[in-house]
Design an enzyme around this catalytic site. Structure first.
Site, PDB file in Angstrom:
ATOM      1  N   HIS A  19       0.815  -1.208   0.000  1.00 42.16           N
ATOM      2  CA  HIS A  19       0.000   0.000   0.000  1.00 42.16           C
ATOM      3  C   HIS A  19       0.853   1.264   0.000  1.00 42.16           C
ATOM      4  CE1 HIS A  19      -3.183  -2.841   1.788  1.00 42.16           C
ATOM      5  NE2 HIS A  19      -3.309  -2.755   0.471  1.00 42.16           N
ATOM      6  N   HIS A  42      -7.327  -8.128  -7.771  1.00 38.82           N
ATOM      7  CA  HIS A  42      -7.764  -8.922  -6.614  1.00 38.82           C
ATOM      8  C   HIS A  42      -8.010  -7.944  -5.466  1.00 38.82           C
ATOM      9  CE1 HIS A  42      -5.635 -11.773  -9.195  1.00 38.82           C
ATOM     10  NE2 HIS A  42      -6.323 -12.735  -8.612  1.00 38.82           N
ATOM     11  N   SER A 100      -6.156  -1.932  -0.789  1.00 35.33           N
ATOM     12  CA  SER A 100      -5.643  -1.141  -1.916  1.00 35.33           C
ATOM     13  C   SER A 100      -6.711  -0.265  -2.572  1.00 35.33           C
ATOM     14  CB  SER A 100      -4.977  -2.054  -2.943  1.00 35.33           C
ATOM     15  OG  SER A 100      -5.756  -3.182  -3.255  1.00 35.33           O
ATOM     16  N   GLU A 118     -13.133  -8.763  -7.868  1.00 36.07           N
ATOM     17  CA  GLU A 118     -13.064  -9.655  -6.713  1.00 36.07           C
ATOM     18  C   GLU A 118     -13.976 -10.859  -6.948  1.00 36.07           C
ATOM     19  OE1 GLU A 118     -12.150 -11.764  -3.826  1.00 36.07           O
ATOM     20  OE2 GLU A 118     -11.058  -9.863  -4.025  1.00 36.07           O
ATOM     21  N   ASP A 143     -12.741 -12.477 -12.830  1.00 35.54           N
ATOM     22  CA  ASP A 143     -11.347 -12.890 -12.775  1.00 35.54           C
ATOM     23  C   ASP A 143     -10.481 -11.692 -13.174  1.00 35.54           C
ATOM     24  OD1 ASP A 143      -8.780 -13.886 -13.270  1.00 35.54           O
ATOM     25  OD2 ASP A 143      -9.528 -15.808 -13.985  1.00 35.54           O
ATOM     26  N   GLY A 144      -9.718 -11.188 -12.236  1.00 34.30           N
ATOM     27  CA  GLY A 144      -8.925  -9.992 -12.504  1.00 34.30           C
ATOM     28  C   GLY A 144      -7.872 -10.178 -13.576  1.00 34.30           C
ATOM     29  N   ASP A 164      -2.284  -8.535  -7.235  1.00 33.78           N
ATOM     30  CA  ASP A 164      -1.842  -9.160  -5.986  1.00 33.78           C
ATOM     31  C   ASP A 164      -2.702 -10.374  -5.657  1.00 33.78           C
ATOM     32  OD1 ASP A 164      -4.015  -7.477  -5.515  1.00 33.78           O
ATOM     33  OD2 ASP A 164      -3.481  -7.163  -3.418  1.00 33.78           O
TER      34      ASP A 164
END
EC number: 2.1.1.266
Length: 280
Positions: A19, A42, A100, A118, A143-144, A164
């Site tokens: 972060h 994510h 984040s 997410e 799905d990121g 991440d």
């Protein structure tokens, strides 16, 4: 496998590094008037209640962000990040910690846009409730890694992509590199940040070597280890791989990485890495 819940680890040493870097990237982006796009592959739930049963189980925040809240000698980038956390805890009691999306939201202007992914069935509705206005943040149960392909290049022409994954399945190590290659091919002027855990040295180095083999230029590595990386006590540290980092970040990290090692170290083998995986 969607068992990972970040609430158990919120505010720990890995969060601080991730972060802090996200904060510095956004500070750099907002120095220019032009809008920017943020993609979080994510995103988690965005804001973590530290008095929850999950966060209280191991209280990882107490040995992470908790050690920084009252210090008066923080390097400036770290001081600025901690001020964001303090803004969310106005009574000076550490009750919540920003994920984040919430860190980036601190910098967001009306012309900027977030796309937050997410997949976890319990986390997605919490994230969506935190950001109900689609004009500000588009929250999707998606799905990121696939979003890197579908959302880039952005219309804003400037952007920051944070990847991440939890790495609870080994395929994430390959997927994150492929997503980086795909994103860079589509949008090579964007800033990309990959977070990774240091569970053991070999696994982390395999990821770093895979990124190096992509031959993507201008790739900086920041890694923070609070104990020796050959121990078998869980996550010894974590790192951030940053493509097209702010030009100031390397020099800033020369101050805040040694500081974090000193303050957060759990044994005498605590150390950091700061180097270019591939120069510009």
């Amino acid at each position: 496998m969607l068992s990972y819940r970040h609430i158990y680890h919120a505010g720990n040493h890995a969060d601080i590094l991730k972060h802090l870097v996200a904060s510095q990237v956004c500070r750099h982006l907002t120095k220019k008037e032009a809008s920017f796009f943020y993609l979080d592959t994510h995103a988690g739930i965005g804001l973590y209640e530290l008095n929850s049963d999950q966060a209280q189980l191991n209280q990882e925040f107490s040995t992470g962000i908790g050690k920084l809240m009252s210090r008066a000698d923080l390097p400036e980038p770290l001081e600025h990040f901690v001020s964001i956390v303090k803004t969310l805890n106005p009574d000076n009691k550490l009750a919540v910690y920003p994920g984040s999306p919430k860190v980036v939201d601190h910098y967001l202007r009306l012309k900027d846009k977030m796309h937050l992914c997410e997949l976890h069935p319990n986390d997605f509705p919490l994230l969506a409730a935190l950001f109900p206005q689609k004009r500000r943040a588009n929250v999707v149960k998606d799905d990121g890694f696939l979003a890197v392909k579908s959302m880039l290049p952005p219309p804003q022409k400037r952007g920051f992509v944070l990847m991440d994954p939890p790495y609870e399945v080994k395929q994430d190590y390959q997927k994150v590199v492929k997503a980086l290659e795909e994103g860079y091919r589509r949008f090579n002027q964007g800033t990309y940040a990959i977070w990774y855990p240091v569970l053991n040295r070999r696994q982390a180095d395999d990821l770093l070597n895979a990124v190096q083999r992509t031959s993507i230029r201008n790739t900086l590595l920041l890694e923070l280890n609070i104990r020796g990386t050959e121990t078998k006590r869980g996550m010894a540290g974590s790192g951030m791989i940053i493509v097209n980092p702010p030009w100031t970040l390397e020099n800033e990290a020369k101050r805040f990485l040694p500081y974090l090692v000193e303050i957060l170290a759990e044994d005498s083998d605590a150390h950091y890495q700061l180097r270019w995986i591939t120069p510009e």
